[in-house]
Design a protein around this motif. Structure first.
Motif: not given
Length: 281
Positions: A126-131, A133, A171-172, A174, A204
């Motif tokens: 999975s990959a989740v965007p996080d403003d 992080y 950041a993305t 995982v 990341p």
């Protein structure tokens, strides 16, 4: 079987594995986590039990429940049998193999090619965007500098000022192992397997290369391209990687000082010096 187990942990083990016998104590010793190899009706298991200060068992349980399928289905990680997050107790099937650290496998490029393939499969889930992080990690590192450590005061002040001036781009994240290195790999008839998920979390992808870069890649340069080839590409964006390296260096020096691991603390100070030189503070 007490060996440092709480009453509740002992009760649960008695329920899960009645009359199990301890085969070996694999506990690290620097922290309060117990790692016990058990035998029950001819089968072997690993029980991990945390003390009051533990904050790793919950992460490990979540990793087993949510992320380990790419490895467990291939026999590359241990199968979860029972877990109780409140009791800080985890039971898995025993995973055969010899610890890679301290053996010739630690310096074999083939080990790293396979470890790269394993990690890529883990990260791809999975990959989740996080403003937020980067800002959270900066705050965590700054809080670490406020704890007892042996970083020189002038250097600590410079590190604080540098971190406070860093950008905080999105950041993305995982699924990451969090301590990806030969200390947590087993090899069994040439097959690499994975243990210890107490630092598993969403981060990341490049953060899982930090400990290898500070240790084995530094000592034997041929291991890094073997790993990257197995992984498939290099996840390290230069500026984010520089920030990650300095955070990891500070965390290493501070944590190792707190638990009294002088050799690891010295590695942390070396990592700080190298990271500082690289980003030309």
């Amino acid at each position: 079987m007490r060996v440092g187990l709480t009453e509740r942990q002992q009760q649960l083990l008695d329920t899960w594995l009645p009359s199990a016998a301890i085969v070996r104590d694999h506990s690290w010793g620097l922290i309060g986590t117990l790692v016990l190899e058990l035998e029950h009706h001819g089968e072997r298991y690993i029980a991990k039990a945390g003390d009051d200060a533990d904050h790793h068992l919950a992460r490990e349980i979540r990793a087993h429940r949510n992320w380990l399928q790419p490895w467990t289905t291939r026999g590359r990680a241990a199968e979860l049998i029972h877990a109780d997050e409140d009791a800080k107790l985890l039971l898995t099937r025993f995973l055969p193999g010899e610890l890679v650290e301290g053996t010739p496998y630690e310096w074999a490029p083939g080990t790293y090619h396979e470890a790269g393939e394993l990690l890529a499969a883990f990260h791809r889930q999975s990959a989740v965007p996080d403003d937020n992080y980067e800002s959270r990690e900066n705050e965590r590192t700054l809080a670490g500098l406020d704890k007892p450590h042996r970083i020189a005061p002038d250097l600590a002040d410079l590190l604080r000022a540098t971190i406070e001036a860093w950008p905080t781009p999105p950041a993305t994240l995982v699924p990451t192992h969090g301590d990806w290195q030969p200390r947590n790999w087993l090899v069994d008839n040439g097959t690499v397997r994975v243990i210890d998920f107490g630092r598993a979390a969403m981060r990341p992808a490049y953060t899982d290369l930090a400990r290898l870069a500070a240790q084995q890649f530094r000592s034997e340069p041929s291991l890094e391209p073997a790993f990257i080839t197995g992984y498939g590409s290099d996840p390290r964006e230069p500026e984010a990687w520089q920030r990650a390296r300095l955070r990891e260096a500070i965390s290493t020096a501070v944590w190792a000082h707190q638990v009294g691991d002088e050799a690891f603390e010295q590695q942390g100070h070396r990592m700080i010096a190298e990271a500082v030189a690289e980003i030309a503070l």
